[in-house]
Design a protein around this motif. Sequence first.
Motif, PDB file in Angstrom:
ATOM      1  N   MET A   1     -48.826  30.725 -15.900  1.00 55.58           N
ATOM      2  CA  MET A   1     -48.022  31.085 -17.167  1.00 55.58           C
ATOM      3  C   MET A   1     -46.817  32.267 -16.967  1.00 55.58           C
ATOM      4  SD  MET A   1     -48.801  31.157 -21.056  1.00 55.58           S
ATOM      5  CE  MET A   1     -49.035  32.847 -21.411  1.00 55.58           C
ATOM      6  N   GLU A   2     -47.206  33.214 -16.416  1.00 58.34           N
ATOM      7  CA  GLU A   2     -46.340  34.352 -16.102  1.00 58.34           C
ATOM      8  C   GLU A   2     -45.383  33.973 -15.190  1.00 58.34           C
ATOM      9  OE1 GLU A   2     -48.383  38.145 -15.177  1.00 58.34           O
ATOM     10  OE2 GLU A   2     -49.484  37.825 -16.936  1.00 58.34           O
ATOM     11  N   LEU A   3     -45.892  33.204 -14.263  1.00 64.20           N
ATOM     12  CA  LEU A   3     -44.901  32.853 -13.060  1.00 64.20           C
ATOM     13  C   LEU A   3     -43.974  31.919 -13.575  1.00 64.20           C
ATOM     14  CD1 LEU A   3     -47.265  32.579  -9.984  1.00 64.20           C
ATOM     15  CD2 LEU A   3     -45.347  34.105 -10.176  1.00 64.20           C
ATOM     16  N   MET A   4     -44.426  30.822 -14.288  1.00 59.76           N
ATOM     17  CA  MET A   4     -43.475  30.069 -15.022  1.00 59.76           C
ATOM     18  C   MET A   4     -42.443  30.643 -16.006  1.00 59.76           C
ATOM     19  SD  MET A   4     -46.156  26.635 -15.899  1.00 59.76           S
ATOM     20  CE  MET A   4     -45.130  25.762 -16.458  1.00 59.76           C
ATOM     21  N   GLN A   5     -42.982  31.664 -16.617  1.00 63.54           N
ATOM     22  CA  GLN A   5     -42.020  32.527 -17.587  1.00 63.54           C
ATOM     23  C   GLN A   5     -40.837  33.174 -16.569  1.00 63.54           C
ATOM     24  OE1 GLN A   5     -44.667  34.676 -19.905  1.00 63.54           O
ATOM     25  NE2 GLN A   5     -45.085  33.190 -21.514  1.00 63.54           N
ATOM     26  N   GLN A   6     -41.418  33.703 -15.528  1.00 66.80           N
ATOM     27  CA  GLN A   6     -40.529  34.431 -14.926  1.00 66.80           C
ATOM     28  C   GLN A   6     -39.470  33.346 -14.258  1.00 66.80           C
ATOM     29  OE1 GLN A   6     -42.694  36.416 -11.777  1.00 66.80           O
ATOM     30  NE2 GLN A   6     -43.256  37.919 -13.009  1.00 66.80           N
ATOM     31  N   GLU A   7     -39.833  32.193 -13.910  1.00 66.23           N
ATOM     32  CA  GLU A   7     -39.135  31.182 -12.969  1.00 66.23           C
ATOM     33  C   GLU A   7     -38.008  30.657 -14.500  1.00 66.23           C
ATOM     34  OE1 GLU A   7     -37.262  28.745 -10.544  1.00 66.23           O
ATOM     35  OE2 GLU A   7     -38.925  30.331 -10.165  1.00 66.23           O
ATOM     36  N   ARG A   8     -38.503  30.678 -15.651  1.00 65.45           N
ATOM     37  CA  ARG A   8     -37.526  30.226 -16.577  1.00 65.45           C
ATOM     38  C   ARG A   8     -36.611  31.241 -17.070  1.00 65.45           C
ATOM     39  NH1 ARG A   8     -37.126  31.420 -22.109  1.00 65.45           N
ATOM     40  NH2 ARG A   8     -39.156  32.585 -22.009  1.00 65.45           N
ATOM     41  N   VAL A   9     -36.947  32.432 -16.877  1.00 66.25           N
ATOM     42  CA  VAL A   9     -36.093  33.776 -16.991  1.00 66.25           C
ATOM     43  C   VAL A   9     -34.926  33.678 -15.925  1.00 66.25           C
ATOM     44  CG1 VAL A   9     -35.702  36.211 -17.014  1.00 66.25           C
ATOM     45  CG2 VAL A   9     -37.474  34.909 -18.482  1.00 66.25           C
TER      46      VAL A   9
ATOM     47  N   SER B   1     -34.168  30.949 -13.945  1.00 64.54           N
ATOM     48  CA  SER B   1     -33.230  29.680 -14.220  1.00 64.54           C
ATOM     49  C   SER B   1     -32.218  29.920 -15.309  1.00 64.54           C
ATOM     50  CB  SER B   1     -34.317  28.494 -14.513  1.00 64.54           C
ATOM     51  OG  SER B   1     -34.997  28.157 -13.499  1.00 64.54           O
ATOM     52  N   SER B   2     -32.797  30.746 -16.418  1.00 64.34           N
ATOM     53  CA  SER B   2     -31.566  30.748 -17.490  1.00 64.34           C
ATOM     54  C   SER B   2     -30.519  31.687 -17.060  1.00 64.34           C
ATOM     55  CB  SER B   2     -32.631  31.662 -18.589  1.00 64.34           C
ATOM     56  OG  SER B   2     -33.441  30.636 -19.296  1.00 64.34           O
ATOM     57  N   LYS B   3     -30.928  32.805 -16.274  1.00 60.45           N
ATOM     58  CA  LYS B   3     -29.811  33.680 -15.698  1.00 60.45           C
ATOM     59  C   LYS B   3     -29.000  32.969 -14.866  1.00 60.45           C
ATOM     60  CE  LYS B   3     -32.284  37.999 -15.756  1.00 60.45           C
ATOM     61  NZ  LYS B   3     -33.084  39.240 -15.003  1.00 60.45           N
ATOM     62  N   LYS B   4     -29.225  31.954 -14.092  1.00 59.18           N
ATOM     63  CA  LYS B   4     -28.651  31.257 -13.018  1.00 59.18           C
ATOM     64  C   LYS B   4     -27.716  30.404 -13.700  1.00 59.18           C
ATOM     65  CE  LYS B   4     -31.730  31.461  -9.145  1.00 59.18           C
ATOM     66  NZ  LYS B   4     -32.553  30.489  -8.192  1.00 59.18           N
ATOM     67  N   ILE B   5     -28.333  29.794 -14.747  1.00 59.40           N
ATOM     68  CA  ILE B   5     -27.260  28.848 -15.696  1.00 59.40           C
ATOM     69  C   ILE B   5     -26.324  29.575 -16.311  1.00 59.40           C
ATOM     70  CG2 ILE B   5     -27.457  27.521 -17.640  1.00 59.40           C
ATOM     71  CD1 ILE B   5     -30.384  26.380 -16.710  1.00 59.40           C
ATOM     72  N   ALA B   6     -26.731  30.831 -17.215  1.00 60.10           N
ATOM     73  CA  ALA B   6     -25.963  31.624 -17.596  1.00 60.10           C
ATOM     74  C   ALA B   6     -24.786  32.089 -16.675  1.00 60.10           C
ATOM     75  CB  ALA B   6     -26.496  32.946 -18.278  1.00 60.10           C
ATOM     76  N   GLU B   7     -25.067  32.654 -15.358  1.00 58.18           N
ATOM     77  CA  GLU B   7     -24.199  32.791 -14.321  1.00 58.18           C
ATOM     78  C   GLU B   7     -23.107  31.629 -14.140  1.00 58.18           C
ATOM     79  OE1 GLU B   7     -26.420  34.481 -11.198  1.00 58.18           O
ATOM     80  OE2 GLU B   7     -26.921  36.396 -12.293  1.00 58.18           O
ATOM     81  N   LYS B   8     -23.830  30.476 -14.017  1.00 57.83           N
ATOM     82  CA  LYS B   8     -22.846  29.379 -13.702  1.00 57.83           C
ATOM     83  C   LYS B   8     -21.968  29.040 -14.683  1.00 57.83           C
ATOM     84  CE  LYS B   8     -25.889  27.021 -10.514  1.00 57.83           C
ATOM     85  NZ  LYS B   8     -26.643  25.764 -10.238  1.00 57.83           N
ATOM     86  N   ARG B   9     -22.293  29.089 -15.884  1.00 63.33           N
ATOM     87  CA  ARG B   9     -21.537  28.880 -17.094  1.00 63.33           C
ATOM     88  C   ARG B   9     -20.342  29.794 -17.210  1.00 63.33           C
ATOM     89  NH1 ARG B   9     -25.794  27.743 -21.702  1.00 63.33           N
ATOM     90  NH2 ARG B   9     -26.431  25.802 -21.050  1.00 63.33           N
ATOM     91  N   THR B  10     -20.987  31.150 -16.981  1.00 66.84           N
ATOM     92  CA  THR B  10     -19.881  32.389 -17.092  1.00 66.84           C
ATOM     93  C   THR B  10     -18.680  32.042 -15.657  1.00 66.84           C
ATOM     94  OG1 THR B  10     -21.736  33.785 -17.908  1.00 66.84           O
ATOM     95  CG2 THR B  10     -19.507  34.871 -17.242  1.00 66.84           C
ATOM     96  N   GLY B  11     -19.556  31.924 -14.922  1.00 69.51           N
ATOM     97  CA  GLY B  11     -18.529  31.530 -13.380  1.00 69.51           C
ATOM     98  C   GLY B  11     -17.633  30.405 -13.862  1.00 69.51           C
TER      99      GLY B  11
END
Length: 113
Positions: free
Chosen positions: A85-93, A95-105
């Motif tokens: 669960m911790e690994l999945m949460q880290q992966e979600r965070v 992925s969320s950062k990458k998506i946010a970076e792509k949106r911002t980019g």
Amino acid sequence: MKTLRCQMNEVEDQTAKVTVEEQMLITTINSMENDLVSAKSDTKLLREEAEKMNKEKGQICAQISAKQRKIASLESDSSTLNQTMELMQQERVSSSKKIAEKRTGSNLTGLEK
């Protein structure tokens, strides 16, 4: 003659006393024999109960061991699930950062045009 009769009476009295004493001893011996038989019977029952209790104790100990193994297994599974669960949460965070970076980019790219 009186002396002989007196002596015979004394012997009869002594015989009666000895007979009474003998009867009392016989009664005491019989009572002790009955007590001994009863004690042997009680001892046998107690041994049987002790064996039964030891057998039950062994079964209970086996059940406790099985439950302790089950608990250890469940604790291990729980730990593994928590790590996953911790690994999945880290992966979600991440992925969320990458998506946010792509949106911002892509927003920045759109603004630059």
